[in-house]
Design a protein around this motif. Structure first.
Motif, PDB file in Angstrom:
ATOM      1  N   GLU A  31       0.841  -1.321  -0.161  1.00  0.00           N
ATOM      2  CA  GLU A  31       0.130   0.044  -0.074  1.00  0.00           C
ATOM      3  C   GLU A  31       0.780   1.355   0.011  1.00  0.00           C
ATOM      4  N   ALA A  32       1.675   1.307   0.822  1.00  0.00           N
ATOM      5  CA  ALA A  32       2.820   2.489   0.812  1.00  0.00           C
ATOM      6  C   ALA A  32       3.508   2.614  -0.544  1.00  0.00           C
ATOM      7  N   SER A  33       3.847   1.416  -1.039  1.00  0.00           N
ATOM      8  CA  SER A  33       4.511   1.534  -2.479  1.00  0.00           C
ATOM      9  C   SER A  33       3.620   2.250  -3.687  1.00  0.00           C
ATOM     10  N   ASP A  34       2.186   1.820  -3.234  1.00  0.00           N
ATOM     11  CA  ASP A  34       1.286   2.212  -4.312  1.00  0.00           C
ATOM     12  C   ASP A  34       1.022   3.790  -4.184  1.00  0.00           C
ATOM     13  N   ALA A  35       1.131   4.106  -2.940  1.00  0.00           N
ATOM     14  CA  ALA A  35       0.866   5.353  -2.776  1.00  0.00           C
ATOM     15  C   ALA A  35       1.980   6.319  -3.189  1.00  0.00           C
ATOM     16  N   ALA A  36       3.325   5.990  -3.013  1.00  0.00           N
ATOM     17  CA  ALA A  36       4.463   6.317  -3.615  1.00  0.00           C
ATOM     18  C   ALA A  36       4.279   6.668  -5.187  1.00  0.00           C
TER      19      ALA A  36
END
Length: 292
Positions: A31-36
């Motif tokens: 999820e953090a990767s997708d947001a970044a």
């Protein structure tokens, strides 16, 4: 950590270790990767690796990106906290310390980026070693390889079939045939033409640790999703040797107190070692490791 993993790393220049991301953290990292990545694609995150530029300094000449830089930067908000926790997690730092043959107190905070698929253009990196010029003579190569044992890179997350390496090449200069495939700034049309090359495929949750001066390249297919954690950690006892390769990416933001505040106690110790490296080094004077 079994002795065989350390032995494999020393012999091959890389080793794949499964299970370093607990299931409850795996989804958070995705999820953090997708947001970044979404911020980068929309143009609201300025720190990126642009298609057409293989190595720093990166520019903004192309709207398509193949990497997200500085993912622990506090301006990324909650995502940065998630990434920082993984980077300083006990399982990851334990393996780094074992492979570097140092104590965890010697581990130096360095780089953490995401490698992603471009949207419009497939892209490739040329065969290279991270801190040895393509035109280095055999003697120069050997000198560099003899001392480049003070840091380790790691990747993990989604299935990834982008990385090509030449096992064992972290210890010896290129052969004439290998030099012929790695002496220009051009990426290869067929990476497997490199003598000794293998394609390294990672399954989700696997982490590969590799010596940054192993002979390697990468090929990015714009049709296949990629969001690979790409971080490195150093042994501060030899920190000066890594100054150019690390500081060339521009790390002034690590002096932000917000960054320190988001780190664990271990992370703060690792940061202090990086700040000491910054204090005793000048990225402007050192220049850049590679061209292209």
């Amino acid at each position: 950590m079994s002795t065989s993993i350390k032995d494999t790393y020393d012999r091959q220049g890389f080793v794949v270790v499964p299970g370093l991301i607990p299931p409850h953290d795996f989804l958070k990292l995705q999820e953090a990767s997708d947001a970044a990545v979404n911020r980068t694609r929309k143009g609201s995150w300025p720190y990126r690796r642009t298609v057409g530029k293989q190595f720093p300094p990166f520019d903004n000449d192309n709207p398509d990106s193949w990497g997200v830089q500085h993912v622990m930067h506090p301006d990324l908000g909650e995502s940065a906290i998630v990434f920082s926790k993984w980077y300083t997690s006990d399982d990851l730092t334990r393996v780094c310390a074992e492979l570097l043959q140092c104590e965890e107190k010697d581990l130096q905070l360095e780089l953490f980026n995401l490698l992603i698929n471009p949207l419009e253009h497939s892209f490739a990196l040329r065969w290279h070693r991270d801190d040895v010029k393509e035109n280095a003579l055999s003697e120069e190569e050997q000198t560099a390889l003899n001392k480049w044992h003070t840091g380790v890179r790691n990747l993990a997350l989604y299935e990834d079939s982008c990385l090509y390496v030449v096992p064992g090449s972290h210890r010896v200069p290129r052969t004439p045939a290998q030099r012929a495939h790695s002496c220009t700034l051009d990426p290869p049309d067929h990476p497997m033409d490199m003598p000794g090359a293998i394609l390294l495929t990672l399954k989700p949750g696997e982490t590969v640790f590799y010596n940054s001066n192993i002979l390697h390249c990468a090929s990015y297919d714009h049709t296949v999703k990629r969001a690979t954690l790409h971080a490195c950690t150093g042994d501060a006892r030899y920190g000066a040797a890594r100054g150019r390769n690390i500081l060339q990416h521009g790390l002034s933001w690590v002096n932000d107190e917000r960054f320190r505040d988001q780190l664990t106690l271990k992370g703060k110790r690792m940061l202090d070692l990086l700040l000491e490296l910054q204090k005793n080094s000048s990225a402007d004077e050192a220049g850049y490791s590679l061209d292209g």
